[in-house]
Design an enzyme around this catalytic site. Structure first.
Site, PDB file in Angstrom:
ATOM      1  N   GLU A   1       0.818  -1.221   0.000  1.00  0.00           N
ATOM      2  CA  GLU A   1       0.000   0.000   0.000  1.00  0.00           C
ATOM      3  C   GLU A   1       0.850   1.270   0.000  1.00  0.00           C
ATOM      4  O   GLU A   1       0.529   2.259  -0.665  1.00  0.00           O
ATOM      5  CB  GLU A   1      -0.920  -0.007   1.232  1.00  0.00           C
ATOM      6  CG  GLU A   1      -1.919   1.120   1.283  1.00  0.00           C
ATOM      7  CD  GLU A   1      -2.891   1.076   0.116  1.00  0.00           C
ATOM      8  OE1 GLU A   1      -2.718   1.898  -0.796  1.00  0.00           O
ATOM      9  OE2 GLU A   1      -3.813   0.246   0.106  1.00  0.00           O
TER      10      GLU A   1
ATOM     11  N   GLY B   1       1.777   7.363  -0.805  1.00  0.00           N
ATOM     12  CA  GLY B   1       1.982   7.407   0.652  1.00  0.00           C
ATOM     13  C   GLY B   1       0.851   6.782   1.433  1.00  0.00           C
ATOM     14  O   GLY B   1       0.568   5.592   1.314  1.00  0.00           O
TER      15      GLY B   1
ATOM     16  N   ASP C   1       9.848   8.490 -10.247  1.00  0.00           N
ATOM     17  CA  ASP C   1       9.114   8.002  -9.068  1.00  0.00           C
ATOM     18  C   ASP C   1       7.614   7.898  -9.389  1.00  0.00           C
ATOM     19  O   ASP C   1       6.969   6.897  -9.078  1.00  0.00           O
ATOM     20  CB  ASP C   1       9.368   8.963  -7.895  1.00  0.00           C
ATOM     21  CG  ASP C   1       8.612   8.553  -6.653  1.00  0.00           C
ATOM     22  OD1 ASP C   1       9.019   7.574  -6.013  1.00  0.00           O
ATOM     23  OD2 ASP C   1       7.601   9.217  -6.326  1.00  0.00           O
TER      24      ASP C   1
ATOM     25  N   LYS D   1       5.137   4.421  -9.688  1.00  0.00           N
ATOM     26  CA  LYS D   1       3.838   4.297  -9.023  1.00  0.00           C
ATOM     27  C   LYS D   1       2.732   4.064 -10.057  1.00  0.00           C
ATOM     28  O   LYS D   1       1.831   3.247  -9.855  1.00  0.00           O
ATOM     29  CB  LYS D   1       3.568   5.558  -8.199  1.00  0.00           C
ATOM     30  CG  LYS D   1       4.546   5.687  -7.022  1.00  0.00           C
ATOM     31  CD  LYS D   1       4.531   7.075  -6.401  1.00  0.00           C
ATOM     32  CE  LYS D   1       5.457   7.151  -5.198  1.00  0.00           C
ATOM     33  NZ  LYS D   1       5.721   8.519  -4.742  1.00  0.00           N
TER      34      LYS D   1
HETATM   35  N1  HSE Z   1       9.902  10.910  -2.995  1.00  0.00           N
HETATM   36  C1  HSE Z   1       8.561  10.492  -2.880  1.00  0.00           C
HETATM   37  C2  HSE Z   1       7.674  11.718  -2.987  1.00  0.00           C
HETATM   38  C3  HSE Z   1       8.329   9.802  -1.572  1.00  0.00           C
HETATM   39  O1  HSE Z   1       8.197  12.835  -2.989  1.00  0.00           O
HETATM   40  O2  HSE Z   1       6.476  11.573  -3.093  1.00  0.00           O
HETATM   41  C4  HSE Z   1       7.112   8.942  -1.555  1.00  0.00           C
HETATM   42  O3  HSE Z   1       7.162   7.913  -2.482  1.00  0.00           O
END
Ligand code: HSE
Length: 440
Positions: free
Chosen positions: A131, A136, A203, A207
């Site tokens: 999750e 987050g 990133d 996701k």
């Molecule tokens: N570096 C990521 C962000 C942390 O800034 O959302 C959470 O995956």
């Protein structure tokens, strides 16, 4: 009461330390809720001597994550080291192969090896819960994996990188430069170890690849994502967007189209009056459009120790509450054998509105030439704005901003190439895609 659930945690950084503190501080409450205690029995981290604010007495230290995953007497392996390669990859594989459940926040690992890991989990009767890997603390994995079963999803999109949203918000509100805002995000513990992963969009892409698999029932295809980060976004773009009724967000979008599934991550203009435009700072938001439910929008803390630890804790609690013999939830919501191959829709065929900012030499006929090239490519314009000169100098470049009605990426690229060929542009054109929530 059932025996305590034994956890082995690898990685005691911001998230791992938050998790350990919460588990110890709330042990009684969790025992009542889950019907059994949850205890940390094994840990591994780079530095054994550092005080992280939780009691390590009685916990077995392992020198490496691989040793912990292969040998520790645990029920759940909690991987919080990050990174697509070893030791995250090797240790998660080792744990799943032993039939030990895995909880991880590691989006890079799942983007690279998710389908394979799901297969190993399934073959060994283990759960693979993640999750915290996306948005987050927002429970979007549970929503897609469990709650929306039976819906056909048409689009999922969102703000999934707290660092980028924090930077864009701070640039707009405080008129600060990109670098200053990035440093502050790093100081607050939001950014990745290598912040290029945040600002270049990787990133968000990791996701998005996970959400795509869950939403469309396809194997993970992180390499097929169209990717643009936010490093090119200037204060000028942010202000121009606001004047035209938009705000710039870094969105990840996965969408079913006639030619396949689009997966794209890029700076995006969203209407100023949309809910997603109001999502500020490190907050994340994910929208899911599906046929039975309609539009679901979830907004919440997307990065930082406690937000991420909350999601990890939820995954652990799910395992603590499950009873022996209960059917496991498949990692990607369906048996791996029924995940379809990913069929990619090309970026050229993407349809939508576009914002185009051009810096041009100030001479007669330029405005008309731009309009002509748009028309030649069947692009209909919603607005076209020419800025008044900032200084009273005849040879200062002029800014021309176009907002198009729905058109194709192919048409926009052709039109911009034609405009570039005319020789009156000063610098590179800025092209930003527009995304509209279903309701607007
Ligand atoms: N570096 C990521 C962000 C942390 O800034 O959302 C959470 O995956």
């Amino acid at each position: 009461m059932a025996d305590a659930l034994k956890l082995g945690i690898a990685g005691l950084g911001t998230v791992g330390a938050s998790l350990a503190r919460i588990l110890q501080d709330r042990r009684d409450m969790l025992t009542t809720t889950c019907g059994r205690a949850i205890d940390i029995t094994a840990i591994t981290a780079r530095d054994q001597s550092r005080d992280r604010g939780f009691d390590v007495s009685g916990i077995t230290w392992f020198d490496t994550a691989d040793a912990l995953a292969a040998n520790a007497d645990i029920d759940v392996y909690v991987e919080l080291m990050g990174g697509a390669g070893d030791p995250a990859y090797s240790s998660v594989k080792a744990a799943l192969s032993r039939g030990i459940h895995v909880v991880t926040a590691n989006k890079a690992l799942l983007a690279a090896h998710g389908t394979e890991l799901a297969e190993i989990a399934e073959a060994n009767g283990a759960l693979l819960n993640y999750e915290a890997a996306v948005a987050g603390g927002i429970p979007v994995i549970k929503a897609l994996r469990e709650s929306l079963t039976g819906n056909t999803v048409s689009r999922v999109y969102g703000i999934m990188n707290g660092t980028c949203n924090y930077i864009l918000t701070k640039m707009e509100k405080e008129g600060l430069g990109f670098e200053t805002c990035l440093k502050e995000a790093q100081r607050l513990g939001y950014a990745e170890v290598d912040p290029a992963f945040d600002i270049e969009g990787n990133d968000t892409a990791h996701k998005l690849s996970i959400l795509t698999s869950l939403a469309f029932g396809t194997a993970i295809a992180a390499d097929d994502i169209y990717l643009e980060g936010i490093t090119n976004i200037s204060i000028q773009d942010i202000h121009a967007a606001a004047e035209l009724g938009y705000r710039i967000k870094l969105l990840g979008v996965a969408q079913r189209t006639e030619s396949g599934i689009e997966q794209r991550v890029h700076p995006t203009m969203v209407p100023l009056d949309s809910v997603i435009a109001q999502v500020e700072g490190v907050t994340n938001a994910v929208a899911i459009e599906s046929d039975v439910l309609g539009e679901l929008l979830m907004v919440g803390p997307g990065a930082g120790g406690n937000a991420t630890a909350s999601a990890v804790l939820g995954d652990i609690a799910d395992i603590a509450k499950s009873r022996p013999g209960a059917q496991n939830v498949p990692a990607f919501g369906r048996p791996v054998a029924s995940l379809a191959p990913y069929q990619q829709a090309t970026m050229q065929s993407h349809e939508g509105g576009y914002f185009i900012r051009l810096s041009v030499e100030d001479r007669a006929g330029v405005f008309a030439s731009i309009a002509t090239h748009m028309a030649q490519n069947h692009i209909s314009l919603e607005s076209i704005v020419q800025r008044a000169r900032q200084h009273d100098a005849a040879n200062e470049p002029q800014t021309i901003i176009l907002v198009t009605h729905a058109t194709t990426e192919d048409s926009v690229r052709k039109a911009v190439a034609m405009v570039k060929g005319e020789g009156y542009l000063v610098g590179e054109p800025q092209v930003i895609r527009i995304e509209r929530p279903k309701a607007s």
